[in-house]
Structure formats: C-alpha cells, structure tokens
Motif scaffolding. Sequence first.
Motif, PDB file in Angstrom:
ATOM      1  N   LYS A  62       6.003  10.976 -49.736  1.00 23.32           N
ATOM      2  CA  LYS A  62       5.034  11.324 -50.781  1.00 23.32           C
ATOM      3  C   LYS A  62       5.758  11.742 -52.062  1.00 23.32           C
ATOM      4  CE  LYS A  62       0.853  14.014 -51.670  1.00 23.32           C
ATOM      5  NZ  LYS A  62       0.071  12.802 -52.008  1.00 23.32           N
ATOM      6  N   GLY A  63       5.501  11.011 -53.139  1.00 21.90           N
ATOM      7  CA  GLY A  63       6.097  11.313 -54.431  1.00 21.90           C
ATOM      8  C   GLY A  63       7.516  10.798 -54.622  1.00 21.90           C
ATOM      9  N   LYS A  65      10.540   8.182 -55.245  1.00 14.35           N
ATOM     10  CA  LYS A  65      10.728   6.920 -55.966  1.00 14.35           C
ATOM     11  C   LYS A  65      11.575   5.995 -55.104  1.00 14.35           C
ATOM     12  CE  LYS A  65      10.992   6.538 -60.307  1.00 14.35           C
ATOM     13  NZ  LYS A  65      11.424   6.502 -61.733  1.00 14.35           N
ATOM     14  N   ALA A  81       3.874   2.472 -50.247  1.00 16.70           N
ATOM     15  CA  ALA A  81       2.789   2.906 -51.119  1.00 16.70           C
ATOM     16  C   ALA A  81       1.732   3.674 -50.333  1.00 16.70           C
ATOM     17  CB  ALA A  81       2.167   1.708 -51.821  1.00 16.70           C
ATOM     18  N   ASP A  86       6.229   6.173 -54.941  1.00 12.07           N
ATOM     19  CA  ASP A  86       6.214   5.429 -56.204  1.00 12.07           C
ATOM     20  C   ASP A  86       7.150   4.238 -56.000  1.00 12.07           C
ATOM     21  OD1 ASP A  86       6.545   4.420 -58.747  1.00 12.07           O
ATOM     22  OD2 ASP A  86       7.083   6.317 -59.683  1.00 12.07           O
ATOM     23  N   THR A  88       8.921   0.473 -56.545  1.00 18.14           N
ATOM     24  CA  THR A  88       9.367  -0.615 -57.403  1.00 18.14           C
ATOM     25  C   THR A  88      10.000  -1.682 -56.513  1.00 18.14           C
ATOM     26  OG1 THR A  88       9.810   0.858 -59.279  1.00 18.14           O
ATOM     27  CG2 THR A  88      10.888  -1.294 -59.306  1.00 18.14           C
ATOM     28  N   TYR A 109      -3.572  -0.202 -54.839  1.00 14.63           N
ATOM     29  CA  TYR A 109      -2.531   0.749 -55.238  1.00 14.63           C
ATOM     30  C   TYR A 109      -1.687   0.145 -56.355  1.00 14.63           C
ATOM     31  CZ  TYR A 109       0.488  -2.094 -52.180  1.00 14.63           C
ATOM     32  OH  TYR A 109       1.167  -3.133 -51.589  1.00 14.63           O
ATOM     33  N   SER A 110      -0.930   0.987 -57.033  1.00 11.58           N
ATOM     34  CA  SER A 110      -0.071   0.539 -58.130  1.00 11.58           C
ATOM     35  C   SER A 110       1.340   0.283 -57.619  1.00 11.58           C
ATOM     36  CB  SER A 110      -0.029   1.598 -59.242  1.00 11.58           C
ATOM     37  OG  SER A 110      -1.313   1.789 -59.798  1.00 11.58           O
ATOM     38  N   ILE A 111       1.975  -0.746 -58.185  1.00 10.05           N
ATOM     39  CA  ILE A 111       3.351  -1.061 -57.814  1.00 10.05           C
ATOM     40  C   ILE A 111       4.021  -1.718 -59.012  1.00 10.05           C
ATOM     41  CG2 ILE A 111       2.882  -3.388 -56.919  1.00 10.05           C
ATOM     42  CD1 ILE A 111       4.831  -2.714 -54.608  1.00 10.05           C
ATOM     43  N   THR A 112       5.312  -1.506 -59.156  1.00  9.18           N
ATOM     44  CA  THR A 112       6.093  -2.145 -60.213  1.00  9.18           C
ATOM     45  C   THR A 112       6.905  -3.267 -59.603  1.00  9.18           C
ATOM     46  OG1 THR A 112       6.270  -0.069 -61.455  1.00  9.18           O
ATOM     47  CG2 THR A 112       7.843  -1.802 -61.999  1.00  9.18           C
TER      48      THR A 112
END
Length: 265
Positions: A62-63, A65, A81, A86, A88, A109-112
């Motif tokens: 959780k949290g 990178k 995720a 976070d 990438t 969900y967000s992903i780079t």
Amino acid sequence: MNYTEHNAKAWDVIGEGSSEDGRAQFTQMISHEDYLRAKEGLLQVSLTSSKYVPENWFPSLKGKKILGLACGGGQQGPVFAAHGADVTIIDISPRQLENEKLAAKREGYSITTLLCDMEKTLPFDDNSFDIIFNPVSNCYIENILPVWKECARILKTGGILMMGYVKEEHFMFEPDFSKDQALTTIYKLPFHSLRDLSEEKKQKMLKNHEPLLFSHSLTEQIGGLIKAGFLITDLYEDGDGGGLFDQYMNSYVAVRAVKAQFRMA
C-alpha cells in the motif's frame, strides 16, 4: 540488424495472440476474478515460469512505488495495483503496454506505462522506486550490467529488486526429436542468436517473429547485482512448467535483492 526492434515486434505478435510461440502464456492479462481475489488480499505473481513469488518477499504494498521492468501484459501490474501500490510498467512492446492499459481500464485503477528499452538509461530520477519487479526478460538483451546499475540508481536505499532469469546452461541445448525428445548439446557459451544460429535457423526465427536470445553467466547475473550495490537476500529455482527441460534441470532462477548503503568499487 537492430535486434531490439525485432524483439519489440516479436512481442507485439505474441501479445496479439497471433503466434504459436509458447511465450503467449506470458502475455495474457489476468482475469477479472483474479483481480478481485488480489483486491481481497491474494498476492500471486510470477518472476519465472511456474512458481509464485513467496509473499514474504514483499513488504506491505500500500502506497509503495513499484516499477514493473519489462513487465507489460497485464499480469503483475493489476495485482500490485489491487494491493494499493503506485505502479509504473515499462516494456519495449507497444502491444504489451496496451494490454496493461486495457486491464487498468477494465478494473478502474490508474497505472503509468512507458515504452522503454531497458538496456538504455531509464527515464526516472534517482531513488524513485521502493520495488523493481523484473520477470524473465534479460535473455532478450545483449548487455545486462547496465540494467543492474540503472536499477540501483532508481531504487531507494533499502529498496527491493526481484528478478528472474534463464540459467546459462539452458542455451547449450536443443531438442533432438529423433531421440524421443532428448536434449542435444549444440552451442558453446555464451550463446548469441545472431552469432551462433545457422543462417537457416536465424531466418526462420526472423520470419516467425520469434525473439532473439542471449545467454548470461552467473557472473553477470548475480555478480553484476552485487557489484551494482545489491545484497542478495533469497533465491529459488523453477522449471519450465512441465516442458522438455524439466526432465533434466530447473531452467529458471528468481532472485530477491536489496539496495545496500554501499557498493563494491
């Protein structure tokens, strides 16, 4: 020839499902049901072929990178995720990255995602990530020592690198179908597709969009990590999922390493 461009196209073809290559299993995004199980706490991801990475290799995600290095396809990224990381993902295959984005869109969900060649300088600041997750992939590049240096640069001190690789011995053999699928020693090490394959085999690989391969020694794999500033904390071997090589040897190794506060000169 530019083998990186060829391998990028090869993985595009594999990722589209238009290849009979056995690697296709590594391009299939996880199901919605598996994503929901990850949301409920299940942490099942692979660095190699068959075995899941031990859960105790991970801190709480959780949290955190996380960089998925050469990790496109929508398999590990969704799990990270789901655990609140976070994430990438970088890869040389546009198709693999597209699968990654499709999984993120499906699950909300967000992903780079970034199109990158891992042999080159990575587009991240120093000390950017808590974890780097690198499934078997360095057999598709010629030089791996720059990769370990870049991983050390972009990881925070105490950050974790998890990587999988193919044992060098694997590249010495080819199946001999005239002898009930026995393995026959053919190639000297280090193996290099563009140098060691016959012209006929090389052209067949190029025509069929099969990735070109390169072997790497234990000195490059483990010694390279140590010299880049990593401490090896654990490893395990894995087979090839019931294939021919499993009759003779474990072909894969998964490694957990931590970026130390010092590095060898």
